[in-house]
Write a protein that holds these residues in place. Structure first.
Motif, PDB file in Angstrom:
ATOM      1  N   ASP A  45     -25.721  -6.018 -50.380  1.00  0.00           N
ATOM      2  CA  ASP A  45     -26.208  -7.232 -51.021  1.00  0.00           C
ATOM      3  C   ASP A  45     -27.358  -6.894 -51.966  1.00  0.00           C
ATOM      4  N   TYR A  46     -27.525  -7.725 -52.974  1.00  0.00           N
ATOM      5  CA  TYR A  46     -28.629  -7.564 -53.914  1.00  0.00           C
ATOM      6  C   TYR A  46     -29.952  -7.483 -53.153  1.00  0.00           C
ATOM      7  N   GLY A  47     -30.793  -6.550 -53.546  1.00  0.00           N
ATOM      8  CA  GLY A  47     -32.069  -6.336 -52.877  1.00  0.00           C
ATOM      9  C   GLY A  47     -32.037  -5.214 -51.860  1.00  0.00           C
ATOM     10  N   SER A  48     -30.823  -4.727 -51.522  1.00  0.00           N
ATOM     11  CA  SER A  48     -30.712  -3.635 -50.552  1.00  0.00           C
ATOM     12  C   SER A  48     -30.896  -2.285 -51.254  1.00  0.00           C
ATOM     13  N   SER A  49     -31.203  -1.269 -50.464  1.00  0.00           N
ATOM     14  CA  SER A  49     -31.376   0.088 -50.981  1.00  0.00           C
ATOM     15  C   SER A  49     -30.205   0.969 -50.559  1.00  0.00           C
ATOM     16  N   VAL A  50     -29.896   1.928 -51.404  1.00  0.00           N
ATOM     17  CA  VAL A  50     -28.804   2.869 -51.141  1.00  0.00           C
ATOM     18  C   VAL A  50     -29.353   4.074 -50.385  1.00  0.00           C
ATOM     19  N   ARG A  71     -30.473   6.137 -62.539  1.00  0.00           N
ATOM     20  CA  ARG A  71     -30.940   5.116 -61.605  1.00  0.00           C
ATOM     21  C   ARG A  71     -30.910   5.593 -60.160  1.00  0.00           C
ATOM     22  N   PHE A  72     -30.338   6.787 -59.956  1.00  0.00           N
ATOM     23  CA  PHE A  72     -30.202   7.343 -58.608  1.00  0.00           C
ATOM     24  C   PHE A  72     -30.839   8.728 -58.545  1.00  0.00           C
ATOM     25  N   LYS A  83     -33.326   5.003 -57.411  1.00  0.00           N
ATOM     26  CA  LYS A  83     -34.685   5.162 -57.919  1.00  0.00           C
ATOM     27  C   LYS A  83     -35.261   3.846 -58.404  1.00  0.00           C
ATOM     28  N   THR A  84     -34.386   2.917 -58.821  1.00  0.00           N
ATOM     29  CA  THR A  84     -34.815   1.627 -59.339  1.00  0.00           C
ATOM     30  C   THR A  84     -34.079   0.526 -58.588  1.00  0.00           C
ATOM     31  N   ALA A  85     -34.576  -0.700 -58.703  1.00  0.00           N
ATOM     32  CA  ALA A  85     -33.871  -1.844 -58.120  1.00  0.00           C
ATOM     33  C   ALA A  85     -32.525  -2.000 -58.826  1.00  0.00           C
ATOM     34  N   VAL A 111     -20.942   2.537 -55.492  1.00  0.00           N
ATOM     35  CA  VAL A 111     -21.876   1.590 -54.876  1.00  0.00           C
ATOM     36  C   VAL A 111     -21.599   0.214 -55.471  1.00  0.00           C
ATOM     37  N   THR A 112     -21.311  -0.763 -54.621  1.00  0.00           N
ATOM     38  CA  THR A 112     -21.083  -2.137 -55.067  1.00  0.00           C
ATOM     39  C   THR A 112     -22.228  -3.010 -54.551  1.00  0.00           C
TER      40      THR A 112
END
Length: 204
Positions: A45-50, A71-72, A83-85, A111-112
């Motif tokens: 979900d939006y706001g989660s981290s990978v 971004r990763f 690395k970024t939201a 990543v979705t």
């Protein structure tokens, strides 16, 4: 490296020997590293981290990890993080490893990021429910965005009376008898789904 074969002297024969040499050179490494563990594609979900861990090996020593998306980040222990939201969307990342001879192997990791629900609140005269008033009595409408990123729209009987990105305060005076709808809505965006709240004013 020398290889020698010799014959010692005897009563009837003199000594003799023959020497040849073996040169051992470093072979050309054409074998790419290989992945020993690849995590499953992830849906968040939006706001989660990978957070994903890859593992790779090489027949000649250590491997070096790298990715094609700024971004990763991937550490040299194989830990992939953002690395970024990340906004809602699909990210296809090439995760690669190479060895000291720059033999490379890659795998695609997806990543979705799904949008999440927005949230708004609406009160009439400080109450989050329907109200009943006498014709001509003023009503204070208060709407706020609890979660989201879009401008809210405040409508009375379908007509917009105000809009704002955070807080709306409106005082209205309805004289027409009957039930009147008051709606505050948040439009869908990249990261948030649409949401709305409706309450009613009964004018008597």
């Amino acid at each position: 490296h020398s290889v020698n074969v010799s014959h010692a002297s005897t009563q009837n024969y003199s000594a003799n020997s023959t020497v040849v040499y073996i040169e051992v050179r470093e072979g050309v490494d054409v074998v790419s590293p290989f992945f020993t563990s690849i995590p499953a594609n992830v849906i968040l979900d939006y706001g989660s981290s990978v957070t994903a861990v890859f593992s790779a090996s090489d027949n000649r020593g250590n491997v070096n990890y790298f990715v094609n998306d700024s971004r990763f980040n991937i550490s040299q222990s194989g830990l992939l993080t953002n690395k970024t939201a990340l906004g809602a969307g699909i990210y296809n990342i090439n995760v690669s490893v190479n060895d000291s001879r720059n033999n490379i192997n890659s795998t695609l990791y997806r990543v979705t990021i799904n949008p999440i629900s927005s949230s708004v609140s609406l009160t009439l005269n400080g109450v989050a429910s329907n109200v009943s008033i006498v014709s001509g009595q003023g009503t204070l409408l208060s709407a706020s965005r609890i979660k989201g990123e879009s401008t809210m729209s405040l409508r009375v009987d379908g007509l917009e009376v105000n809009n704002s990105a955070s807080l709306i305060l409106n005082r209205i005076n309805i004289t027409v008898l009957g039930n009147h709808s008051v709606n505050v809505s948040h439009a869908s965006t990249q990261n948030y789904s649409a949401n709305s709240t409706v309450v009613y004013i009964e004018v008597r």
